[in-house]
Design a protein around this motif. Sequence first.
Motif, mmCIF file in Angstrom:
data_model
loop_
_atom_site.group_PDB
_atom_site.id
_atom_site.type_symbol
_atom_site.label_atom_id
_atom_site.label_comp_id
_atom_site.label_asym_id
_atom_site.label_seq_id
_atom_site.Cartn_x
_atom_site.Cartn_y
_atom_site.Cartn_z
ATOM 1 N N TRP A 138 6.829 2.323 -1.521
ATOM 2 C CA TRP A 138 7.312 1.213 -2.352
ATOM 3 C C TRP A 138 8.770 1.441 -2.752
ATOM 4 O O TRP A 138 9.611 0.551 -2.620
ATOM 5 C CB TRP A 138 6.437 1.050 -3.590
ATOM 6 C CG TRP A 138 6.882 -0.079 -4.470
ATOM 7 C CD1 TRP A 138 7.518 0.019 -5.672
ATOM 8 C CD2 TRP A 138 6.734 -1.478 -4.227
ATOM 9 N NE1 TRP A 138 7.774 -1.234 -6.184
ATOM 10 C CE2 TRP A 138 7.302 -2.172 -5.314
ATOM 11 C CE3 TRP A 138 6.182 -2.209 -3.184
ATOM 12 C CZ2 TRP A 138 7.326 -3.558 -5.393
ATOM 13 C CZ3 TRP A 138 6.204 -3.598 -3.266
ATOM 14 C CH2 TRP A 138 6.766 -4.250 -4.361
ATOM 15 N N SER A 139 9.085 2.645 -3.216
ATOM 16 C CA SER A 139 10.461 2.914 -3.653
ATOM 17 C C SER A 139 11.446 2.898 -2.484
ATOM 18 O O SER A 139 12.626 2.630 -2.670
ATOM 19 C CB SER A 139 10.551 4.221 -4.436
ATOM 20 O OG SER A 139 10.317 5.321 -3.602
ATOM 21 N N ALA A 140 10.956 3.145 -1.270
ATOM 22 C CA ALA A 140 11.815 3.082 -0.078
ATOM 23 C C ALA A 140 12.044 1.650 0.392
ATOM 24 O O ALA A 140 12.811 1.414 1.325
ATOM 25 C CB ALA A 140 11.209 3.920 1.043
ATOM 26 N N GLY A 141 11.353 0.684 -0.229
ATOM 27 C CA GLY A 141 11.597 -0.716 0.107
ATOM 28 C C GLY A 141 10.469 -1.448 0.791
ATOM 29 O O GLY A 141 10.685 -2.519 1.365
ATOM 30 N N ALA A 142 9.261 -0.901 0.747
ATOM 31 C CA ALA A 142 8.128 -1.610 1.367
ATOM 32 C C ALA A 142 8.036 -3.026 0.804
ATOM 33 O O ALA A 142 8.222 -3.250 -0.391
ATOM 34 C CB ALA A 142 6.821 -0.861 1.121
ATOM 35 N N LEU A 143 7.773 -3.962 1.690
ATOM 36 C CA LEU A 143 7.650 -5.360 1.294
ATOM 37 C C LEU A 143 6.321 -5.596 0.582
ATOM 38 O O LEU A 143 5.330 -4.926 0.859
ATOM 39 C CB LEU A 143 7.703 -6.261 2.527
ATOM 40 C CG LEU A 143 8.929 -6.157 3.420
ATOM 41 C CD1 LEU A 143 8.751 -7.034 4.658
ATOM 42 C CD2 LEU A 143 10.174 -6.559 2.665
ATOM 43 N N ASP A 144 6.314 -6.574 -0.270
ATOM 44 C CA ASP A 144 5.077 -7.046 -0.877
ATOM 45 C C ASP A 144 4.443 -7.976 0.158
ATOM 46 O O ASP A 144 4.898 -9.104 0.363
ATOM 47 C CB ASP A 144 5.394 -7.783 -2.177
ATOM 48 C CG ASP A 144 4.173 -8.326 -2.880
ATOM 49 O OD1 ASP A 144 3.129 -8.538 -2.233
ATOM 50 O OD2 ASP A 144 4.262 -8.566 -4.095
ATOM 51 N N LEU A 145 3.430 -7.486 0.865
ATOM 52 C CA LEU A 145 2.833 -8.243 1.967
ATOM 53 C C LEU A 145 2.302 -9.596 1.502
ATOM 54 O O LEU A 145 2.489 -10.612 2.177
ATOM 55 C CB LEU A 145 1.714 -7.435 2.633
ATOM 56 C CG LEU A 145 1.076 -8.092 3.854
ATOM 57 C CD1 LEU A 145 2.089 -8.269 4.980
ATOM 58 C CD2 LEU A 145 -0.112 -7.293 4.323
ATOM 59 N N GLU A 146 1.677 -9.612 0.349
ATOM 60 C CA GLU A 146 1.136 -10.873 -0.178
ATOM 61 C C GLU A 146 2.257 -11.901 -0.369
ATOM 62 O O GLU A 146 2.107 -13.069 -0.020
ATOM 63 C CB GLU A 146 0.447 -10.584 -1.515
ATOM 64 C CG GLU A 146 -0.558 -11.600 -1.933
ATOM 65 C CD GLU A 146 -1.320 -11.114 -3.148
ATOM 66 O OE1 GLU A 146 -1.053 -11.645 -4.244
ATOM 67 O OE2 GLU A 146 -2.168 -10.215 -2.999
ATOM 68 N N GLU A 147 3.374 -11.459 -0.901
ATOM 69 C CA GLU A 147 4.526 -12.346 -1.101
ATOM 70 C C GLU A 147 5.072 -12.830 0.241
ATOM 71 O O GLU A 147 5.402 -14.000 0.405
ATOM 72 C CB GLU A 147 5.615 -11.604 -1.874
ATOM 73 C CG GLU A 147 6.875 -12.410 -2.091
ATOM 74 C CD GLU A 147 7.939 -11.565 -2.764
ATOM 75 O OE1 GLU A 147 9.023 -11.423 -2.152
ATOM 76 O OE2 GLU A 147 7.709 -11.056 -3.862
ATOM 77 N N GLN A 148 5.159 -11.921 1.216
ATOM 78 C CA GLN A 148 5.656 -12.289 2.539
ATOM 79 C C GLN A 148 4.764 -13.341 3.181
ATOM 80 O O GLN A 148 5.250 -14.334 3.720
ATOM 81 C CB GLN A 148 5.723 -11.061 3.451
ATOM 82 C CG GLN A 148 6.903 -10.170 3.202
ATOM 83 C CD GLN A 148 8.207 -10.871 3.493
ATOM 84 O OE1 GLN A 148 8.926 -11.252 2.573
ATOM 85 N NE2 GLN A 148 8.524 -11.062 4.739
#
Length: 191
Positions: free
Chosen positions: A121-131
């Motif tokens: 998450w801190s490395a920038g993982a996307l919020d899949l639900e939002e995507q």
Amino acid sequence: MAHLIVGVFATGAEAREAVKELHNLGVSPDHVELHSIEHTIAEDIASEHAMPSMPATEFTGSREALKVLNRVEKFFDGIFPEEKKPEEVGHFAEAVRRGNTVVTVDVEDESKVDAICRALWSAGALDLEEQVSYWRAVFGYSGYESGAPVFTRAEIEAQRKAYVSRRENKDRGEYQPNKVRVFPRYPRALE
């Protein structure tokens, strides 16, 4: 219990940074895989060399890009029987089709799951639900279709620009459970 942790990243560069963070946590390179049409040599994550940064145009529409998507599908097919496959599995393949990079991590030690999720998450993982919500609202996405054409370089770049614009206007906030997906890993033979 073994777990599979899955993070989706906007770019291969962000995914490679996430892999570095995982290595700093002591995660073995043998337990990490990258799935992307940007690069197809997952073994490079185990090396000290930088991963190749191949433009998506080299693979878009090619057999190689379709092979990558096929490997993503087979990877998840090897984990989940069809009747127990979560809907997110198709979203992961769709993310790769759209030029994102999916990072998967096999974790044997349950006590490391939270730290690995936080690192992704801190490395920038996307919020899949939002995507997925964005894909549905803007592109009419209704689910992954195997064999659908891979996004062109122009489509990938447009999507990334739109994502960056949305990201700049929104505070990601603190890590929240379920923003990075965690699945139990059961031996298929036992199911």
